[in-house]
Scaffold this motif. Structure first.
Motif, PDB file in Angstrom:
ATOM      1  N   GLN A  14      11.334 -24.355  -6.478  1.00 42.23           N
ATOM      2  CA  GLN A  14      11.496 -22.988  -6.323  1.00 42.23           C
ATOM      3  C   GLN A  14      10.703 -22.795  -4.170  1.00 42.23           C
ATOM      4  O   GLN A  14      10.997 -21.840  -3.738  1.00 42.23           O
ATOM      5  CB  GLN A  14      10.243 -22.341  -7.218  1.00 42.23           C
ATOM      6  N   THR A  18      13.110 -19.983  -2.326  1.00 43.80           N
ATOM      7  CA  THR A  18      11.521 -19.314  -1.296  1.00 43.80           C
ATOM      8  C   THR A  18      11.810 -19.510   0.150  1.00 43.80           C
ATOM      9  O   THR A  18      11.586 -18.484   0.665  1.00 43.80           O
ATOM     10  CB  THR A  18      10.448 -19.552  -2.059  1.00 43.80           C
ATOM     11  N   VAL A  30      12.127 -16.322  -8.462  1.00 40.57           N
ATOM     12  CA  VAL A  30      13.298 -17.721  -7.785  1.00 40.57           C
ATOM     13  C   VAL A  30      13.270 -18.590  -9.329  1.00 40.57           C
ATOM     14  O   VAL A  30      12.682 -18.363  -9.505  1.00 40.57           O
ATOM     15  CB  VAL A  30      13.411 -18.919  -6.849  1.00 40.57           C
ATOM     16  N   GLN A  31      14.632 -18.935 -10.053  1.00 38.97           N
ATOM     17  CA  GLN A  31      14.430 -19.079 -10.957  1.00 38.97           C
ATOM     18  C   GLN A  31      15.358 -20.235 -11.948  1.00 38.97           C
ATOM     19  O   GLN A  31      16.714 -20.754 -10.614  1.00 38.97           O
ATOM     20  CB  GLN A  31      15.447 -18.604 -11.838  1.00 38.97           C
ATOM     21  N   LEU A  32      15.126 -21.567 -11.710  1.00 40.35           N
ATOM     22  CA  LEU A  32      15.778 -22.693 -11.600  1.00 40.35           C
ATOM     23  C   LEU A  32      15.861 -22.809 -12.628  1.00 40.35           C
ATOM     24  O   LEU A  32      15.474 -24.217 -14.088  1.00 40.35           O
ATOM     25  CB  LEU A  32      14.878 -23.554 -11.095  1.00 40.35           C
ATOM     26  N   ALA A  45      20.605 -22.037  -9.172  1.00 35.78           N
ATOM     27  CA  ALA A  45      19.204 -21.064  -9.633  1.00 35.78           C
ATOM     28  C   ALA A  45      19.723 -19.510  -9.482  1.00 35.78           C
ATOM     29  O   ALA A  45      21.460 -19.393  -9.646  1.00 35.78           O
ATOM     30  CB  ALA A  45      18.284 -21.580  -8.876  1.00 35.78           C
TER      31      ALA A  45
END
Length: 101
Positions: A14, A18, A30-32, A45
């Motif tokens: 992340q 970012t 942020v999504q992983l 992502a």
């Protein structure tokens, strides 16, 4: 709305995302996504920026760019589709004959 980032290295964090996306504006989230069974990253992502102008700038600059040894696929994320049920047919007939004996 958010940005879809595909073809990511499985080593990405992340913080990596970012830092890279913050060059184009404020990163809100942020999504992983990870695989449910293995817990491994899935290679893509979602990044949310503060404004649409920032999203557009990030997409324009990063789509197709080489990053961490891979060519990124970056575009506006599409809304998630409702997949519905995976079964076909009626509940009582699981693909067999519907005749009664």
């Amino acid at each position: 709305m958010s940005i879809y980032v595909g073809n990511l290295s499985y080593e990405v964090t992340q913080d990596d995302l970012t830092q890279t996306f913050s060059e184009y504006g404020t990163v809100k989230r942020v999504q992983l996504p990870t695989d449910r069974e293995t817990g491994r990253l899935r290679g893509f992502a979602f990044v949310e920026m503060a404004t649409e102008a920032e999203e557009a700038a990030a997409i324009e600059k990063l789509d197709g760019a080489e990053w961490m040894g891979r060519d990124l696929k970056v575009n506006k994320a599409k809304p998630r589709e409702d997949r519905g049920s995976s079964g076909g047919g009626s509940w009582g007939n699981k693909g067999g004959s519907s005749r009664r004996y």
